[in-house]
Design an enzyme around this catalytic site. Structure first.
Site, mmCIF file in Angstrom:
data_model
loop_
_atom_site.group_PDB
_atom_site.id
_atom_site.type_symbol
_atom_site.label_atom_id
_atom_site.label_comp_id
_atom_site.label_asym_id
_atom_site.label_seq_id
_atom_site.Cartn_x
_atom_site.Cartn_y
_atom_site.Cartn_z
ATOM 1 N N ASN A 9 0.857 -1.181 0.000
ATOM 2 C CA ASN A 9 0.000 0.000 0.000
ATOM 3 C C ASN A 9 0.898 1.237 0.000
ATOM 4 O OD1 ASN A 9 -1.856 2.008 0.467
ATOM 5 N ND2 ASN A 9 -2.287 1.414 2.589
ATOM 6 N N LYS A 11 0.070 4.298 -0.246
ATOM 7 C CA LYS A 11 -0.589 5.470 0.370
ATOM 8 C C LYS A 11 -0.395 6.722 -0.501
ATOM 9 C CE LYS A 11 0.104 3.307 4.809
ATOM 10 N NZ LYS A 11 -0.045 3.417 6.255
ATOM 11 N N HIS A 98 -9.630 0.764 4.705
ATOM 12 C CA HIS A 98 -8.348 0.962 5.389
ATOM 13 C C HIS A 98 -8.593 1.885 6.596
ATOM 14 C CE1 HIS A 98 -4.272 2.208 6.281
ATOM 15 N NE2 HIS A 98 -3.868 1.144 5.604
ATOM 16 N N GLU A 100 -7.069 4.294 7.756
ATOM 17 C CA GLU A 100 -6.889 5.732 7.512
ATOM 18 C C GLU A 100 -8.130 6.326 6.847
ATOM 19 O OE1 GLU A 100 -3.105 5.363 5.518
ATOM 20 O OE2 GLU A 100 -2.211 4.722 7.411
ATOM 21 N N GLU A 170 -5.626 -5.415 10.359
ATOM 22 C CA GLU A 170 -4.600 -4.416 10.644
ATOM 23 C C GLU A 170 -4.951 -3.696 11.948
ATOM 24 O OE1 GLU A 170 -2.537 -3.025 6.851
ATOM 25 O OE2 GLU A 170 -4.418 -1.940 6.924
ATOM 26 N N GLY A 176 2.002 1.915 10.857
ATOM 27 C CA GLY A 176 2.926 3.039 10.758
ATOM 28 C C GLY A 176 3.550 3.444 12.080
ATOM 29 N N SER A 215 3.072 -2.471 10.491
ATOM 30 C CA SER A 215 4.520 -2.468 10.711
ATOM 31 C C SER A 215 5.165 -3.822 10.408
ATOM 32 C CB SER A 215 4.851 -2.000 12.131
ATOM 33 O OG SER A 215 4.365 -0.691 12.329
#
Ligand code: PEP
Length: 253
Positions: A9, A11, A98, A100, A170, A176, A215
């Site tokens: 991904n 991003k 996702h 985010e 996730e 991250g 991560s």
């Protein structure tokens, strides 16, 4: 069929030249070095999808996908990108839900359920993301959160379509942050997800690939991927360097 999958991904990173270079490096390294039957998915930003799609078109084990799609089919929705546009440039997958998108763009399970339908109508396989916040895990509510995300976001899908779904677990606190779920935490949640799927879809649950994300890197991938219910990874930061990403792909047994 349950497949081994490693997805990158990207991003909101990379300009056009950088995207072309990264995709070409990954395609060449995978061609030369990867022999383990893993399917590789690249999720570039929308504007690079077409050129990355062209670079992977000849490859049997590399595909590209979009990081998001509109919940609406078409029309006067300035700035939106439809699933049919995504399919028309050669993409085969779309990331849906996702964290985010959920966190910063307020995407609810209800909206995500619509996006999943748009994906199927346009022959795209959804990579449906789920995962709990740090506070939810601390309060012991992580199973509740993940089951609600999956039930409300995916369980309207009919069995004949469901085999095309990929799930990415996730934990939000691991994305991250450099923190990774321990192998035991990850396996426990993946097994929980598979059992949840089997209550609704029976033996189909055994066919669904469930990826771990958060991560994941060259150091921890092999151990995570060796677990019985972890079928691969969704990789953010470490997918932006071709060598790290390909090493992660190679660490899949
Ligand atoms: C992700 O964006 O899905 C992700 C897992 O990011 P990172 O690997 O950087 O934690």
């Amino acid at each position: 069929m349950r497949r081994k999958i490693v997805a990158g991904n990207w991003k909101m990173n990379l300009n056009s030249q950088e995207a072309r270079q990264l995709a070409s490096e990954v395609v060449n390294m995978v061609k030369d070095e990867v022999r383990n039957g893993v399917e590789v998915l690249l999720f570039p930003p929308f504007v690079h999808l077409s050129q990355v799609g062209q670079l992977v078109v000849e490859r049997k084990n590399i595909f590209c996908g979009a990081q998001n799609c509109s919940a609406l089919p078409s029309g006067a929705y300035t700035g939106e990108i439809s699933a049919s546009m995504i399919e028309s440039v050669g993409a085969k997958f779309v990331l849906i839900g996702h964290s985010e998108r959920r966190q910063y763009f307020n995407e609810t399970n209800e909206v995500l359920a619509q996006k999943v339908l748009r994906a199927f109508e346009n022959n795209l396989s959804p990579v449906f993301c789920c995962g709990e916040l740090k506070e939810e895990r601390e309060k012991g509510k992580h199973f509740e959160t993940v089951s609600r995300q999956i039930e409300e976001g995916l369980f309207h899908i009919k069995s004949s379509d469901f085999s095309r779904v990929v799930i990415a677990y996730e934990p939000v606190w691991a994305i991250g942050t450099g923190l990774t779920a321990s192998p035991a935490q990850a396996q426990e949640m993946h097994l929980f997800i598979r059992n949840l799927l089997s209550k609704k879809y029976g033996s189909l649950a055994g066919e669904i690939s469930i990826l771990y994300g958060g991560s994941c890197n060259e150091q921890n991938a092999a151990e995570l991927f060796s677990l019985p219910d972890i079928d691969g990874g969704l990789i953010g930061g470490a997918s932006l360097k071709s060598r790290s990403f390909v090493n992660i792909i190679k660490s899949m047994a």
